[in-house]
Design an enzyme around this catalytic site. Structure first.
Site, PDB file in Angstrom:
ATOM      1  N   LYS A  44       0.811  -1.216   0.000  1.00  0.00           N
ATOM      2  CA  LYS A  44       0.000   0.000   0.000  1.00  0.00           C
ATOM      3  C   LYS A  44       0.847   1.271   0.000  1.00  0.00           C
ATOM      4  CE  LYS A  44      -3.603  -0.586  -0.384  1.00  0.00           C
ATOM      5  NZ  LYS A  44      -4.285  -0.955  -1.661  1.00  0.00           N
ATOM      6  N   SER A  45       1.928   1.221  -0.750  1.00  0.00           N
ATOM      7  CA  SER A  45       2.829   2.377  -0.838  1.00  0.00           C
ATOM      8  C   SER A  45       2.954   2.916  -2.250  1.00  0.00           C
ATOM      9  CB  SER A  45       4.218   1.997  -0.308  1.00  0.00           C
ATOM     10  OG  SER A  45       4.174   1.596   1.033  1.00  0.00           O
ATOM     11  N   GLY A  46       2.082   2.482  -3.153  1.00  0.00           N
ATOM     12  CA  GLY A  46       2.153   2.920  -4.544  1.00  0.00           C
ATOM     13  C   GLY A  46       2.524   1.807  -5.498  1.00  0.00           C
ATOM     14  N   TRP A  72      -1.226  -7.968 -12.704  1.00  0.00           N
ATOM     15  CA  TRP A  72      -0.480  -9.084 -12.106  1.00  0.00           C
ATOM     16  C   TRP A  72       0.175  -9.974 -13.153  1.00  0.00           C
ATOM     17  CZ3 TRP A  72      -5.898  -8.723 -11.183  1.00  0.00           C
ATOM     18  CH2 TRP A  72      -6.682  -9.593 -11.917  1.00  0.00           C
ATOM     19  N   HIS A 100       6.996  -7.368  -2.570  1.00  0.00           N
ATOM     20  CA  HIS A 100       6.968  -6.766  -1.238  1.00  0.00           C
ATOM     21  C   HIS A 100       8.037  -7.404  -0.344  1.00  0.00           C
ATOM     22  CE1 HIS A 100       3.363  -4.679  -2.263  1.00  0.00           C
ATOM     23  NE2 HIS A 100       2.544  -5.691  -2.120  1.00  0.00           N
ATOM     24  N   SER A 130      -4.179   3.070   4.560  1.00  0.00           N
ATOM     25  CA  SER A 130      -4.529   2.324   3.350  1.00  0.00           C
ATOM     26  C   SER A 130      -4.499   0.820   3.601  1.00  0.00           C
ATOM     27  CB  SER A 130      -3.559   2.690   2.221  1.00  0.00           C
ATOM     28  OG  SER A 130      -3.922   2.074   1.010  1.00  0.00           O
ATOM     29  N   PHE A 221      -4.838   8.516 -11.252  1.00  0.00           N
ATOM     30  CA  PHE A 221      -5.668   7.718 -10.346  1.00  0.00           C
ATOM     31  C   PHE A 221      -7.039   7.455 -10.962  1.00  0.00           C
ATOM     32  CE2 PHE A 221      -8.719   7.208  -6.875  1.00  0.00           C
ATOM     33  CZ  PHE A 221      -8.121   6.176  -6.164  1.00  0.00           C
ATOM     34  N   MET A 224      -6.718   4.710 -13.608  1.00  0.00           N
ATOM     35  CA  MET A 224      -6.445   3.411 -13.000  1.00  0.00           C
ATOM     36  C   MET A 224      -7.677   2.864 -12.287  1.00  0.00           C
ATOM     37  SD  MET A 224      -2.557   3.508 -11.500  1.00  0.00           S
ATOM     38  CE  MET A 224      -2.826   4.904 -10.425  1.00  0.00           C
ATOM     39  N   LYS A 250      -8.731   6.052  -2.398  1.00  0.00           N
ATOM     40  CA  LYS A 250      -8.658   7.502  -2.524  1.00  0.00           C
ATOM     41  C   LYS A 250      -7.434   7.956  -3.319  1.00  0.00           C
ATOM     42  CE  LYS A 250     -11.189   8.914   1.647  1.00  0.00           C
ATOM     43  NZ  LYS A 250     -11.099   9.724   2.899  1.00  0.00           N
ATOM     44  N   GLY A 251      -6.290   7.346  -3.054  1.00  0.00           N
ATOM     45  CA  GLY A 251      -5.073   7.730  -3.760  1.00  0.00           C
ATOM     46  C   GLY A 251      -4.640   9.151  -3.485  1.00  0.00           C
TER      47      GLY A 251
END
Length: 291
Positions: A44-46, A72, A100, A130, A221, A224, A250-251
């Site tokens: 959840k960091s981009g 993916w 990750h 997030s 955003f 996407m 939300k982004g």
């Protein structure tokens, strides 16, 4: 430990998406190619944002790949079931690979390669918020009882991929190496076009202004969120409950202010200051989290 997770060398992984056999293969046997490009993040960091950017750059701004192939498959998570074995047969050059994984259990063959890593980092307060909502809508994570309960896990190793602090400290050890780029979520928000230009430079990829404009437009955003190849709505309903919370929520920057109580914010700052006091890197959010 929740039965949702497996433990590999002290780091937890979602049991639905990883296996000990696959993790062992990734760390010890997977062969990194010199032209591989790794999209590395703490969850959840981009992560999804960077997949879209890298996919568009790879195709010179042409959005066809992004609009027709799930993310993916374009830049798969290597720690997921069977992915490392499939990547051995991938004919795409360069291979875009997402992960990750903490640095200390990353693939051993990476050390002697020229493969490039883009490590995207986000204000840990926004990351925590997030990830909290993701944990509530995804079967991969244990549903947190409350934000208070979740924050205690976020600061510990009792969460998939370990604590934010150890993940960041591990990967930032590569800072200064030619094959490592440090990117912040906040800079992507502030100046996406400028960030895309810097990423292209790092990758040695020359795009004209029209191609860069296309990358920026299609990696917004809004685009996407509406693209089913990026928003995870193609997954079977049993994996994510988008009614609880959409994957693309939300982004934005600063959403923690809408979610943390005063006490939670003070608790967060106290832990952050203790963990990062001697860390040599200063992040954009450090002006609001006093160190």
């Amino acid at each position: 430990m929740s039965d949702l997770y497996i433990d590999y060398k002290g780091t937890l992984f979602p049991q639905m998406s990883s296996s000990l056999e696959d993790l062992e293969f990734v760390e010890n046997e997977f062969q990194v190619r010199d032209d591989d490009v790794f999209n590395i993040t703490y969850p959840k960091s981009g992560t999804t944002w960077m997949i879209e950017i890298l996919s568009l750059i790879q195709k010179n701004g042409d959005p066809t790949w992004n609009k027709n192939v799930p993310n993916w498959d374009r830049a798969p998570w290597i720690e997921c079931l069977g992915i490392a074995q499939k990547l051995k047969l991938c004919e795409e050059h360069p291979r875009l690979i997402t992960s990750h994984l903490p640095k200390h259990i990353f693939m051993k063959t990476f050390q002697d390669s020229k493969a490039k890593v883009i490590y995207t980092i986000r204000n840990p307060k926004d990351t925590a918020v997030s990830l909290y909502y993701f944990s509530k809508m995804s079967v991969f994570y244990k549903d947190p009882e409350s934000m208070d309960h979740f924050l205690k896990s976020f600061f510990s190793e009792n969460i998939p991929f370990g604590s934010w602090f150890n993940h960041v400290k591990g990967w930032m050890e590569m800072l200064g190496k030619d094959n490592f780029m440090f990117q912040t979520y906040e800079d992507l928000q502030r100046d996406l076009r400028g960030s895309v230009i810097q990423i292209c430079k790092f990758l040695g990829k020359e795009l004209d202004d029209k191609a860069i404009d296309s990358v920026v437009e299609n990696a917004s955003f809004k685009n996407m969120k509406e693209n089913k190849m990026a928003n995870f709505t193609l997954l079977p309903p049993g994996y994510m409950d988008h009614e609880k919370s959409p994957f693309m929520r939300k982004g934005i920057v600063g959403d923690w202010k809408n979610n943390f109580t005063v006490a939670q914010n003070e608790y967060f700052d106290k832990i952050y200051n203790a963990e990062m006091r001697d860390f040599r890197v200063k992040f954009p959010w450090d002006t609001s989290i006093q160190r």
